[in-house]
Design an enzyme around this catalytic site. Structure first.
Site, PDB file in Angstrom:
ATOM      1  N   SER A   1       1.568  -0.624   5.959  1.00 19.81           N
ATOM      2  CA  SER A   1       0.830  -1.701   5.892  1.00 19.81           C
ATOM      3  C   SER A   1       0.887  -3.088   6.077  1.00 19.81           C
ATOM      4  O   SER A   1       1.722  -3.362   6.288  1.00 19.81           O
ATOM      5  CB  SER A   1       0.969  -1.338   4.022  1.00 19.81           C
ATOM      6  OG  SER A   1       0.089  -1.824   2.695  1.00 19.81           O
TER       7      SER A   1
ATOM      8  N   TYR B   1       5.045  -0.421  -4.766  1.00 23.09           N
ATOM      9  CA  TYR B   1       4.256  -0.129  -3.085  1.00 23.09           C
ATOM     10  C   TYR B   1       4.525  -0.485  -1.922  1.00 23.09           C
ATOM     11  O   TYR B   1       5.104  -0.519  -1.014  1.00 23.09           O
ATOM     12  CB  TYR B   1       3.266   0.864  -2.829  1.00 23.09           C
ATOM     13  CG  TYR B   1       2.008   1.040  -2.377  1.00 23.09           C
ATOM     14  CD1 TYR B   1       2.468   2.548  -1.136  1.00 23.09           C
ATOM     15  CD2 TYR B   1       1.987   0.465  -1.163  1.00 23.09           C
ATOM     16  CE1 TYR B   1       1.744   2.408  -0.069  1.00 23.09           C
ATOM     17  CE2 TYR B   1       1.034   0.759   0.037  1.00 23.09           C
ATOM     18  CZ  TYR B   1       0.939   1.294   0.250  1.00 23.09           C
ATOM     19  OH  TYR B   1       0.849   1.798   1.806  1.00 23.09           O
TER      20      TYR B   1
END
Length: 250
Positions: free
Chosen positions: A136, A149
């Site tokens: 990400s 996360y």
């Protein structure tokens, strides 16, 4: 980009399904994985010739069973795309939900590590093979309201760098996809104008995967990927303050 046997985790929706269908259209044998048989059946029905395997990426026994099935039924397997992930919001300034934190770490970090470990010896036996880890942009600039996360994606990026080096003398190439905010149901699919449309993301990512780049970065990610070293604190604070001022709906 063609002539491969590709296994994609977390491929019943969002980026995983988008990549699966894009590779399927190019004539690859694509095998998708997910927890829910009904969703797997829905995707394979929409894409004749695509195959599916039930997989709970949090469960080492499920990973081992899926890997054995793949090795037996798809001996030409030469591409693994570690895509499965979850992204719950959290609050690092308060007491954390320990069960949730463990699940995020198990899914997002241990899942790809275990899945690759289960298949790496088979991949090494192929003339050419590839592992693609989906991290990400938050691996480089964390989103404070998804602290765990973001940390798992930073860790997976680090692991990818090590894995690439350790496999340097083999036929296995290690690549990384680092998406921006894409309009999927990972957070909440709400057509927020700040989110990149899924079809545009898939199109641009496939174009980069067709090159020799180790990191498949769409244009909108590159500035954040170049997180400026010791100046990162101002960048991270500014990024998060902008989202405090205009929150992500959830």
């Amino acid at each position: 980009m063609t002539g491969n046997t590709i296994f994609i985790t977390g491929a019943t929706s969002g980026i995983g399904r988008g990549l699966a269908e894009a590779f399927h259209k190019l004539g690859n044998q694509v095998v998708i994985a997910g927890r829910r048989r009904a969703l797997l059946d829905e995707v394979t029905a929409a894409n004749p010739g695509m195959a599916a395997v039930e997989l709970n990426i949090d469960d080492p026994a499920s990973i081992a069973a899926a890997a054995q099935h793949l090795i037996t039924e798809f001996p030409a397997l030469n591409v693994l795309i570690n895509n499965a992930g979850i992204m719950p919001f959290d609050n690092a300034s308060a007491e954390m939900d320990d069960a949730q934190a463990q699940r995020v770490i198990t899914t997002n970090l241990l899942g790809p590590i275990r899945m690759t470990s289960a298949l790496i010896e088979r991949l090494k036996q192929q003339p050419q093979a590839t592992v693609i880890n989906n991290t990400s942009v938050l691996a480089f600039v964390p989103l404070a309201t998804t602290a765990v996360y973001s940390a798992t994606k930073a860790a997976l990026h680090s692991y990818t760098l090590s894995q690439r080096f350790m496999l340097r003398d083999t036929g296995v190439r290690v690549r990384e996809i680092a998406p921006p905010w894409v309009n999927t149901d990972l957070i909440k699919k709400g057509d927020d104008p700040r989110a990149m449309p899924l079809d545009a993301f898939i199109e641009q990512t496939m174009a980069v995967l067709a090159t020799d780049a180790d990191e498949a970065l769409v244009e909108g990610v590159k500035a954040m990927r170049d997180n400026p070293g010791s100046g990162e604190h101002a960048l991270v604070n500014g990024f998060n303050q902008a989202l405090v001022d205009n929150p992500i709906p959830h």
